[in-house]
Design a protein around this motif. Structure first.
Motif, PDB file in Angstrom:
ATOM      1  N   GLN A 159       8.717  -6.782  -3.039  1.00 22.71           N
ATOM      2  CA  GLN A 159       9.104  -5.455  -2.581  1.00 22.71           C
ATOM      3  C   GLN A 159      10.611  -5.249  -2.708  1.00 22.71           C
ATOM      4  O   GLN A 159      11.377  -6.218  -2.739  1.00 22.71           O
ATOM      5  N   SER A 163       3.826  -2.190   2.751  1.00 22.43           N
ATOM      6  CA  SER A 163       4.746  -1.997   1.628  1.00 22.43           C
ATOM      7  C   SER A 163       5.328  -0.591   1.549  1.00 22.43           C
ATOM      8  O   SER A 163       6.375  -0.391   0.945  1.00 22.43           O
ATOM      9  N   GLN A 184       0.235  -7.099  -3.707  1.00 21.31           N
ATOM     10  CA  GLN A 184       1.643  -7.373  -3.991  1.00 21.31           C
ATOM     11  C   GLN A 184       2.189  -8.370  -2.984  1.00 21.31           C
ATOM     12  O   GLN A 184       2.074  -8.162  -1.788  1.00 21.31           O
ATOM     13  N   ALA A 236       4.938 -10.118  -0.612  1.00 24.49           N
ATOM     14  CA  ALA A 236       6.034  -9.479   0.124  1.00 24.49           C
ATOM     15  C   ALA A 236       7.347  -9.597  -0.636  1.00 24.49           C
ATOM     16  O   ALA A 236       8.166  -8.695  -0.608  1.00 24.49           O
ATOM     17  N   MET A 277       8.152  -5.235   6.422  1.00 26.66           N
ATOM     18  CA  MET A 277       8.290  -5.253   4.964  1.00 26.66           C
ATOM     19  C   MET A 277       7.923  -6.619   4.399  1.00 26.66           C
ATOM     20  O   MET A 277       7.360  -6.720   3.302  1.00 26.66           O
ATOM     21  N   GLY A 278       8.207  -7.662   5.148  1.00 22.24           N
ATOM     22  CA  GLY A 278       7.892  -9.009   4.670  1.00 22.24           C
ATOM     23  C   GLY A 278       8.242 -10.024   5.732  1.00 22.24           C
ATOM     24  O   GLY A 278       9.367 -10.533   5.740  1.00 22.24           O
ATOM     25  N   ARG A 318       5.547   2.263   7.422  1.00 22.84           N
ATOM     26  CA  ARG A 318       6.237   1.432   8.419  1.00 22.84           C
ATOM     27  C   ARG A 318       6.896   2.311   9.474  1.00 22.84           C
ATOM     28  O   ARG A 318       6.819   2.031  10.673  1.00 22.84           O
TER      29      ARG A 318
END
Lengths: 143, 187
Positions: A29, A121, A24, A26, A105-106, A126
């Motif tokens: 998300q 993700s 996926q 970033a 997250m990105g 995290r």
């Protein structure tokens, strides 16, 4: 492991199917949360750190990315002997748990121009990674 | 990577390579979203990836020089290192096409320090280090697919991620670790 050899190629194919199918980006998300949960699990976080971050990072050595011991609360791009992207140097970020959550997250969405691409993700992952990082003791100041 | 398993591992690798290539190709359209061209940033990101490949090549050089790899597994380990060299060369070519200069390797001595090679005392230590690097590389390549604007590069990145995941799976099995039940395994 001999007993595993017969189904080995099935296992490998399955693992790779997952790797290919769950790649996926970033930007796919959901929107970032304001901050991670207050209390993550640093023990689980250490295992996740090893598996998810250890390809590029170590606590005590600059590798592909900078060393991480004591990163929580530290200004971004502040390890003197690591060559950061200009984007991160200009970011003026402090690695609070909330900022680390958004970063993980990105990274490219949070700080466009960064060289870090890997992301995490799953929010609970995290949170636990950040809890682990928060548990690492900063190095003592040089005399 | 233990001696009795080598034939089986190699057989398994051969059986899966074609499938991996197909999988990587199937996965590509999902990532192939139009993004604003940014060759300089694409090259920056690819240079982080080439640094990762340099380190992987260095780690396998250290492992092969350690005397801890069973003779029957040397070929497999050498082939893994060869894959990383091919990745490095493809990345370098892509970076040059983007008008930038590929990042250079550190010295083996520096990689030994960075990877704490002095703490390696047995084959399991090498397997754990290799697993950490290979699994991390698979995640890194998957992470690159979104930020890289040039969609022509996405298939290459997906293929590299599949290669690294293959390597990682061999070490997961060698170390008798469990395959995680929770998907996704990467990314």
């Amino acid at each position: 492991m001999v007993r595993l050899l017969s189904p080995l190629h099935h296992v490998v194919v399955a693992a790779l199917l997952l790797a290919a199918c769950y790649a996926q980006p970033a930007h796919a998300q959901p929107a970032p949360a304001a901050s991670p949960k207050a209390a993550g699990d640093p023990v689980r976080g250490e295992k996740l750190y090893e598996a998810r971050c250890g390809g590029c990072h170590s606590l005590d050595a600059n590798r592909i990315g900078p060393k991480h011991r004591g990163v929580v609360g530290r200004p971004a791009a502040s390890i003197p002997d690591f060559m950061y992207s200009s984007a991160l140097k200009k970011s003026k970020l402090v690695w609070t748990p909330a900022n680390l959550d958004r970063w993980l997250m990105g990274p490219s969405r949070f700080v466009p121009g960064t060289r870090m691409a890997a992301f995490v993700s799953v929010p609970a992952d995290r949170t636990d990674i950040i809890a682990y990082l928060a548990s690492t003791t900063p190095p003592p100041p040089k005399k | 990577m233990t001696e009795p398993n080598r034939r089986g591992l190699l057989t398994g690798m051969a059986l899966t390579t074609a499938g991996l290539t197909a999988l990587a190709g199937v996965a590509t359209p999902a990532f192939a979203k139009k993004a604003k061209s940014n060759p300089a940033q694409d090259a920056n990101l690819l240079n982080a990836a080439i640094a990762l490949e340099h380190e992987g090549i260095g780690a396998y050089t250290i492992a092969l020089g350690s005397g801890l790899i069973p003779p029957a597994a040397v070929g497999l380990v050498t082939s893994f290192q060869g894959h990383h060299k091919q990745h490095r060369d493809e990345l370098a070519a892509a970076i040059r096409r983007l008008g930038a200069t590929p990042a250079e390797s550190k010295t083996i001595e520096q990689y030994a320090v960075d990877l704490n090679a002095g703490a390696i005392t047995g084959l399991a230590d090498i397997q754990r280090l290799a697993l950490r690097l290979e699994r991390g590389a698979a995640n890194a390549y998957l992470g690159l697919i979104g930020p890289i604007a040039n969609s022509d590069l996405h298939l290459m990145l997906a293929r590299f991620a599949a290669d690294e995941a293959t390597h990682a799976t061999v070490f997961i099995l060698d170390l008798k670790e469990m395959i995680p039940t929770q998907a996704p395994l990467y990314g």
